[in-house]
Design a protein around this motif. Structure first.
Motif, mmCIF file in Angstrom:
data_model
loop_
_atom_site.group_PDB
_atom_site.id
_atom_site.type_symbol
_atom_site.label_atom_id
_atom_site.label_comp_id
_atom_site.label_asym_id
_atom_site.label_seq_id
_atom_site.Cartn_x
_atom_site.Cartn_y
_atom_site.Cartn_z
ATOM 1 N N PHE A 277 -3.712 18.925 6.390
ATOM 2 C CA PHE A 277 -4.712 18.133 7.101
ATOM 3 C C PHE A 277 -5.833 17.653 6.182
ATOM 4 C CE2 PHE A 277 -2.964 21.489 9.857
ATOM 5 C CZ PHE A 277 -2.162 20.687 10.660
ATOM 6 N N SER A 278 -5.552 17.622 4.894
ATOM 7 C CA SER A 278 -6.572 17.224 3.917
ATOM 8 C C SER A 278 -6.991 15.770 4.097
ATOM 9 C CB SER A 278 -6.065 17.450 2.487
ATOM 10 O OG SER A 278 -4.874 16.729 2.246
ATOM 11 N N SER A 279 -6.091 14.922 4.556
ATOM 12 C CA SER A 279 -6.449 13.511 4.754
ATOM 13 C C SER A 279 -7.522 13.375 5.829
ATOM 14 C CB SER A 279 -5.210 12.700 5.147
ATOM 15 O OG SER A 279 -4.291 12.641 4.085
ATOM 16 N N ILE B 211 0.853 -1.177 0.000
ATOM 17 C CA ILE B 211 0.000 0.000 0.000
ATOM 18 C C ILE B 211 0.893 1.233 0.000
ATOM 19 C CG2 ILE B 211 -1.619 1.380 1.359
ATOM 20 C CD1 ILE B 211 -2.883 -1.142 2.329
ATOM 21 N N ARG B 212 0.557 2.160 -0.877
ATOM 22 C CA ARG B 212 1.283 3.432 -0.909
ATOM 23 C C ARG B 212 0.252 4.541 -0.990
ATOM 24 N NH1 ARG B 212 3.155 7.563 -3.698
ATOM 25 N NH2 ARG B 212 5.364 8.182 -3.562
ATOM 26 N N PHE B 213 0.251 5.426 -0.014
ATOM 27 C CA PHE B 213 -0.699 6.515 0.007
ATOM 28 C C PHE B 213 -0.075 7.773 -0.576
ATOM 29 C CE2 PHE B 213 -2.294 4.080 3.835
ATOM 30 C CZ PHE B 213 -3.396 3.563 3.182
ATOM 31 N N SER B 214 -0.879 8.542 -1.292
ATOM 32 C CA SER B 214 -0.433 9.822 -1.837
ATOM 33 C C SER B 214 -0.712 10.905 -0.796
ATOM 34 C CB SER B 214 -1.163 10.140 -3.149
ATOM 35 O OG SER B 214 -0.838 9.197 -4.147
ATOM 36 N N LEU B 215 0.331 11.303 -0.095
ATOM 37 C CA LEU B 215 0.202 12.319 0.930
ATOM 38 C C LEU B 215 0.663 13.671 0.406
ATOM 39 C CD1 LEU B 215 1.534 10.310 3.998
ATOM 40 C CD2 LEU B 215 -0.810 10.523 3.181
ATOM 41 N N ASN B 216 0.239 14.730 1.065
ATOM 42 C CA ASN B 216 0.592 16.086 0.667
ATOM 43 C C ASN B 216 2.102 16.220 0.511
ATOM 44 O OD1 ASN B 216 1.375 19.005 1.237
ATOM 45 N ND2 ASN B 216 -0.849 19.204 1.094
ATOM 46 N N GLU B 217 2.541 16.731 -0.611
ATOM 47 C CA GLU B 217 3.970 16.810 -0.905
ATOM 48 C C GLU B 217 4.713 17.768 0.020
ATOM 49 O OE1 GLU B 217 4.500 17.641 -5.026
ATOM 50 O OE2 GLU B 217 3.724 15.682 -5.682
ATOM 51 N N PHE C 109 3.101 13.766 9.055
ATOM 52 C CA PHE C 109 3.155 12.728 8.026
ATOM 53 C C PHE C 109 2.607 11.412 8.572
ATOM 54 C CE2 PHE C 109 5.042 9.140 5.880
ATOM 55 C CZ PHE C 109 5.020 9.489 4.541
ATOM 56 N N LEU C 110 3.059 11.002 9.741
ATOM 57 C CA LEU C 110 2.622 9.728 10.322
ATOM 58 C C LEU C 110 1.125 9.732 10.607
ATOM 59 C CD1 LEU C 110 5.553 9.028 12.822
ATOM 60 C CD2 LEU C 110 5.211 8.028 10.549
ATOM 61 N N VAL C 111 0.621 10.825 11.154
ATOM 62 C CA VAL C 111 -0.804 10.922 11.461
ATOM 63 C C VAL C 111 -1.622 10.908 10.184
ATOM 64 C CG1 VAL C 111 -2.584 12.397 12.464
ATOM 65 C CG2 VAL C 111 -0.428 12.073 13.674
ATOM 66 N N ASN C 112 -1.140 11.591 9.137
ATOM 67 C CA ASN C 112 -1.821 11.556 7.844
ATOM 68 C C ASN C 112 -1.846 10.143 7.275
ATOM 69 O OD1 ASN C 112 -2.642 14.211 6.131
ATOM 70 N ND2 ASN C 112 -1.153 14.749 7.707
ATOM 71 N N TRP C 113 -0.754 9.424 7.432
ATOM 72 C CA TRP C 113 -0.708 8.042 6.949
ATOM 73 C C TRP C 113 -1.805 7.236 7.624
ATOM 74 C CZ3 TRP C 113 -0.565 2.925 7.660
ATOM 75 C CH2 TRP C 113 -0.055 2.114 6.647
ATOM 76 N N TYR C 114 -1.964 7.454 8.928
ATOM 77 C CA TYR C 114 -2.991 6.709 9.659
ATOM 78 C C TYR C 114 -4.387 7.103 9.197
ATOM 79 C CZ TYR C 114 -5.456 4.321 13.373
ATOM 80 O OH TYR C 114 -6.300 3.481 14.057
ATOM 81 N N TRP C 115 -4.645 8.384 9.010
ATOM 82 C CA TRP C 115 -5.956 8.827 8.506
ATOM 83 C C TRP C 115 -6.251 8.190 7.148
ATOM 84 C CZ3 TRP C 115 -4.460 14.534 9.774
ATOM 85 C CH2 TRP C 115 -4.723 14.798 11.126
#
Length: 224
Positions: A150-152, A5-11, A72-78
């Motif tokens: 915080f978009s995730s 799994i690879r999530f696209s997080l805010n750059e 970053f870590l919290v966004n990954w979890y969301w």
């Protein structure tokens, strides 16, 4: 067995995406372990570098500072919770059933994953519960929000609020209920473990069934 799994997080959350390299994944893996063990305040890039046998400079090539790493870590979890909701509700048309699945995802996300190789979801869940609010309860929240950091979380709340509105179109506060269900899940699991007189539930090891029952109780009372 691990899953890919690879999530696209805010750059803006990284200088170099850690999901794309062995060193980056190592940084994610061990930052989770160290923050869970020592707490965010005691966590440093120096300790992380020593743990992974690298240098602080190599970590700074991925993350500007430890606060951005936490976001970053919290966004990954969301994103992980959103992924679970999407997968588990894919063929479900009944909005009431969807909400129950969503609530289950909130409290049981760490148990639902057979294991992304470099992410210990159980320990990351601990971080979200005990440290997650430090990602956005800061003086810089407005600036970071303007950058989409915080978009995730917003997307997760949006998904849940739509289900709430499907159940009861007259309900006035679907976004508030969506975020409250998620935050209640985290807060009361934390209270049950550390401040038990602040909650009515108990948590035994990884058994969070009472938290799930509580969330369903509130949702039922408010919506039905």
């Amino acid at each position: 067995m691990s899953i890919q799994i690879r999530f696209s997080l805010n750059e803006g959350l990284y200088l170099k995406d850690p999901q794309d390299s062995k060193l980056g994944k190592n940084i994610i893996q061990h930052s989770i372990l160290l923050i869970d063990e020592f707490g965010f305040e005691s966590f440093t890039f120096k300790k992380l570098a020593e743990k992974i046998g690298s240098t602080e400079a190599s970590i700074y090539r991925y993350f500007e500072n430890k606060h951005i790493l936490l976001i970053f870590l919290v966004n990954w979890y969301w994103e992980w919770v959103s992924y679970l909701i999407q997968i588990n509700t894919m063929n479900v048309s009944d909005a009431r059933v969807k909400l129950k699945i969503i609530i289950h995802s909130f409290v049981s996300a760490p148990k639902d994953n057979p294991g992304v190789e470099y992410v210990n979801e159980s320990k990351l869940h601990n971080i979200v519960i005990s440290e997650g609010v430090k990602a956005y309860l800061t003086k810089d929240v407005d600036e970071e929000n303007s950058k989409g950091f915080f978009s995730s979380y917003k997307n997760l709340a949006n998904t849940v609020s739509h289900v709430i509105s499907e159940i009861n179109p007259e309900f006035k506060y679907p976004y508030a209920l969506a975020t409250n269900l998620f935050e209640m899940s985290n807060n009361h699991i934390y209270f049950a473990k550390h401040l038990p007189r602040l909650t009515d539930i108990s948590v035994n090891g990884n058994n969070v069934d009472e938290a799930e029952t509580m969330l369903n109780y509130f949702a039922d009372k408010l919506l039905f």
